[in-house]
Write a protein that holds these residues in place. Structure first.
Motif, PDB file in Angstrom:
ATOM      1  N   ASN A 128     -11.179  -3.182  -2.420  1.00  0.00           N
ATOM      2  CA  ASN A 128      -9.760  -3.267  -2.072  1.00  0.00           C
ATOM      3  C   ASN A 128      -9.335  -4.722  -1.940  1.00  0.00           C
ATOM      4  N   ASN A 178       0.827  -1.220   0.000  1.00  0.00           N
ATOM      5  CA  ASN A 178       0.000   0.000   0.000  1.00  0.00           C
ATOM      6  C   ASN A 178       0.854   1.260   0.000  1.00  0.00           C
ATOM      7  N   GLY A 185      -8.886   4.663  -6.345  1.00  0.00           N
ATOM      8  CA  GLY A 185      -9.475   3.401  -5.944  1.00  0.00           C
ATOM      9  C   GLY A 185     -10.681   3.037  -6.786  1.00  0.00           C
TER      10      GLY A 185
END
Length: 488
Positions: free
Chosen positions: A457, A220, A433
């Motif tokens: 995610n 991440n 995202g």
């Protein structure tokens, strides 16, 4: 002195009351918090299909805990306001009761006095015993005023009794509201304890997966760095394009000014030649004297040429020291805010004026992770940073523009999905995202226009990372907390 103290106390009391939110505002806040908690619970229920504990689940639980704590704080504040109102109402009831007692005592005294002197104050005897007509009129007026006074006393007593009953009713209602809020607070505290236990359980499960979480953290971080770098490049490219465009417009403006100045100079020269081309006798043109045959003319004087003086060798230009050329000072780069067109500058100002009123980038959701640095929920020694706010939403939710603007770019980063950058003058909004994008570079968008679909995610939870960037006076871009820009 006592009167001054009372006045000062009253002013302080009303100042404190004015600073506190009203009951309707607190009720509105409470309803919003309850709605937020409900949405969080629904989305947590959708992610609990997998029994394996996840960071997204933990963040959802923490967001719900924070909302529950704010709700309890809201209830406590309203209880405090009601307590203050109860004290104020109780004081008014006591004052009204004291006033009523005094009015009743005075009325009873007047009745007793009238009863004791009823023979002495026989109305007819009292009037006809007057010495003259004027005195009889005065006695009649006196008796009428006395009767009116008695009636006024009765009316005042009735009014005070009505106010007292109304204030007692208000006081009882306030006490009932307080009891209801106390019950609600107790229920919320029980829910808070349950959620705290559930959160602790999830934390305990996650602590047994340090290696897996460490890999996720590093992945991440890399994705977030790449997204930041891409956004910086996009913004700096737009700054450079705006600078070049502004410089080109300035160059064209100066060329136009020089062209107009040259035209004015030529027009002035032409006008001057036109004025001197004709004399009154018609014989002179410019500076040339014509021979009309009326005379021989004056011979031109002989010109004597003076030989040039030889310059000594020491004075030759080649022998003199040559001063170093001083470079021209480099002009400071044009500020991005000054290079904006009037239309784009107005858009930037409008965006800034709507701070705290912008719609959310998704229709439903809750902020699961705030802006800025934060400690990892299970590894306290690890510090992370969030470039915006992470909003958990429903699956396949539509991401939408929070304000009108122009799409600067869109790009894909592994681990972060698709990202859309929209320009609003000096401000930029970022939607990261996404699983797919529905806008193109250079496209104008309106408020709430769809820009893409929110992706799941790595834990299977739909999360959008919303960011707000600004270009400062030094043409450097920086991130600001988006939570202060979207409506609560």
């Amino acid at each position: 002195m006592r009167a001054a103290f009372i006045v000062l106390f009253t002013i302080m009391h009303f100042t404190v009351v004015a600073q506190q939110p009203s009951r309707s505002e607190l009720e509105k806040q409470r309803q919003q918090l309850l709605l937020s908690i409900k949405e969080t619970e629904e989305q947590l229920a959708a992610t609990k299909k997998d029994q394996k504990a996840t960071l997204s689940q933990l963040r959802g639980l923490q967001a719900k805990l924070n909302a529950r704590q704010r709700l309890i704080s809201n209830i406590n504040q309203e209880i405090s306001n009601i307590d203050q109102n109860i004290r104020s109402s109780a004081g008014e009831v006591a004052q009204l009761q004291q006033r009523l007692e005094q009015q009743q005592i005075r009325y009873a005294q007047s009745i007793r006095y009238a009863y004791k002197h009823r023979n002495s104050y026989n109305t007819l005897v009292f009037i006809f015993s007057a010495q003259d007509y004027n005195e009889a009129l005065r006695r009649m007026k006196y008796l009428k005023k006395y009767r009116d006074y008695r009636k006024d006393q009765v009316n005042e007593i009735k009014q005070t009794q009505a106010k007292l009953e109304n204030k007692i009713g208000v006081l009882n209602t306030q006490k009932l509201q307080k009891n209801a809020l106390l019950n609600t607070e107790e229920q919320q505290r029980e829910e808070l304890q349950k959620e705290s236990n559930e959160t602790n359980s999830v934390v305990k499960q996650l602590k047994g997966r340090e290696k897996e979480l460490a890999r996720d953290i590093e992945r991440n971080r890399r994705a977030a760095r790449q997204v930041d770098q891409q956004i910086n490049k996009i913004i700096q490219r737009e700054i450079e394009l705006a600078r070049k465009k502004a410089e080109e417009e300035e160059r064209k403006r100066k060329e136009e000014e020089r062209r107009k100045e040259e035209e004015r100079r030529k027009a002035a020269e032409l006008a001057a030649k036109s004025q001197s081309s004709t004399s009154p006798d018609g014989t002179t043109y410019g500076n040339v004297k014509l021979n009309t045959g009326s005379g021989t003319g004056t011979p031109a004087p002989k010109t004597t040429t003076t030989p040039a003086t030889k310059t000594p060798a020491a004075d030759k230009p080649a022998d003199r020291p040559i001063a170093a050329a001083t470079p021209a000072p480099k002009a400071a780069p044009l500020s991005y805010s000054l290079s904006l067109t009037p239309e784009v500058a107005a858009l930037s100002n409008s965006f800034e004026a709507n701070k705290g009123k912008l719609p959310w980038p998704v229709e439903k959701g809750f902020i699961s992770l705030g802006f800025g640095p934060y400690k990892h929920p299970t590894e306290a020694r690890i510090m992370l940073d969030n470039a915006g706010v992470s909003i958990n939403t429903s699956r396949n939710a539509v991401a939408r523009a929070v304000f009108a603007g122009t799409v600067s770019s869109s790009f894909f980063v592994s681990g972060a999905g698709w990202t859309v950058v929209i320009s609003h003058g000096q401000y930029y909004t970022v939607y990261s995202g996404l699983s797919q994008v529905s806008v193109e570079k250079g496209q104008s968008v309106t408020i709430k226009q769809p820009v893409g679909i929110v992706a799941d995610n790595e834990e299977g939870v739909p999360v959008i990372n919303f960011q707000v960037w600004k270009v400062g006076a030094n043409n450097k871009s920086f991130k600001i907390d988006p939570a202060g820009w979207i409506a609560r």
